[in-house]
Enzyme design. Sequence first.
Site, PDB file in Angstrom:
ATOM      1  CG  ASN A  72      -1.774   1.235   1.435  1.00 30.94           C
ATOM      2  OD1 ASN A  72      -1.924   2.083   0.317  1.00 30.94           O
ATOM      3  ND2 ASN A  72      -2.327   1.340   2.477  1.00 30.94           N
ATOM      4  CE  LYS A 110      -0.033   3.138   4.594  1.00 30.38           C
ATOM      5  NZ  LYS A 110       0.136   3.160   6.142  1.00 30.38           N
ATOM      6  CG  HIS A 154      -5.405   1.907   5.330  1.00 31.78           C
ATOM      7  ND1 HIS A 154      -5.146   2.867   6.298  1.00 31.78           N
ATOM      8  CD2 HIS A 154      -4.485   1.015   5.233  1.00 31.78           C
ATOM      9  CE1 HIS A 154      -3.809   2.445   6.577  1.00 31.78           C
ATOM     10  NE2 HIS A 154      -3.450   1.581   5.863  1.00 31.78           N
ATOM     11  CD  GLU A 199      -2.627   5.357   6.747  1.00 30.95           C
ATOM     12  OE1 GLU A 199      -2.514   5.487   5.550  1.00 30.95           O
ATOM     13  OE2 GLU A 199      -1.672   4.823   7.368  1.00 30.95           O
ATOM     14  CD  GLU A 238      -3.149  -2.229   7.070  1.00 30.50           C
ATOM     15  OE1 GLU A 238      -2.168  -2.957   6.671  1.00 30.50           O
ATOM     16  OE2 GLU A 238      -3.965  -1.412   7.149  1.00 30.50           O
ATOM     17  N   GLY A 243       2.703   2.152  10.927  1.00 27.68           N
ATOM     18  CA  GLY A 243       3.809   3.319  10.935  1.00 27.68           C
ATOM     19  C   GLY A 243       4.337   3.543  12.010  1.00 27.68           C
ATOM     20  CB  SER A 299       5.513  -1.974  11.896  1.00 27.08           C
ATOM     21  OG  SER A 299       5.109  -0.694  12.233  1.00 27.08           O
TER      22      SER A 299
HETATM   23  P1  13P Z   1       3.373   0.125   7.652  1.00 27.84           P
HETATM   24  O1  13P Z   1       3.865  -1.094   7.141  1.00 27.84           O
HETATM   25  O2  13P Z   1       4.045   1.393   7.317  1.00 27.84           O
HETATM   26  O3  13P Z   1       3.171   0.118   9.298  1.00 27.84           O
HETATM   27  O4  13P Z   1       1.728   0.400   7.099  1.00 27.84           O
HETATM   28  C1  13P Z   1       0.837  -0.617   7.160  1.00 27.84           C
HETATM   29  C2  13P Z   1      -0.397  -0.280   6.228  1.00 27.84           C
HETATM   30  O5  13P Z   1      -1.028   0.836   6.875  1.00 27.84           O
HETATM   31  C3  13P Z   1      -0.561  -1.106   5.256  1.00 27.84           C
HETATM   32  O6  13P Z   1      -1.808  -0.646   4.833  1.00 27.84           O
END
Ligand code: 13P
Length: 249
Positions: free
Chosen positions: A9, A11, A94, A96, A166, A172, A212
Amino acid sequence: MRKQIVAGNWKMNNDTLETAALLDALNAAALPEDVRVMVAPAFTQLTQAKTLTENTAIEVAAQNMNAAASGAYTGEISAKMLLGIDIQTVILGHSERRAYYNETDASLAEKVTTAIENGLEIIFCFGEELQERKDNVHFDVIERQLRVALFDLPASAWKNIILAYEPVWAIGTGETASPEQAQEIHAFIRQLIAKQYDAALAENTSILYGGSVKPNNATEIFSMQDVDGGLIGGAALNADDFLKIVMAF
Ligand code: 13P
């Protein structure tokens, strides 16, 4: 048999030059045949990514779409628009998008319905926040997220559903769920699906872990019985790291 999947992803990262560089590096690698490898660039790079991955095994997914078929929704993208550029998979839910754009289980149910009606495959993201885990309500939160957004679907729709657990506290942050924590939740999810539908459908549903995942922890996480791969954020922006994760099964 359910599929092993590693999806990146991206982003809001990777402009035209960066997309070209990253996909060139991924294209140069020999990918394992038994792992589906996907990248999810920003909308503006989807056509470019499709072109650059033509004749490769790398699949391209979108990060979002609108629930409506068309209309006065400035800045939004429809299922038909994605299909028009041959995008077959979309990430929905997601954390976010839930946190910054007010997406809720109910609004996600509408997006899911639209995606399924259009024949799109969905990578459906869900997971608890830190306080919810501390309060020991994470199982309830996850069950509600799945129940509201997905459990009204007919069994036949599930061939187009990939789940991505997740935990928000692991995204992150550099803090990963332990392999045992991931396994515990993934097994719980599979059991919920088995109860709602049946055991065979539960067994055939791929459940990815996200939060992560890095080259140094992917093997341990992917070795868990009910973890079928990963949804990768930060580490998907670096070709070497992403490829190491793809090879980590
Ligand atoms: P990270 O791997 O940066 O923690 O992000 C995970 C994520 O949100 C994948 O959609």
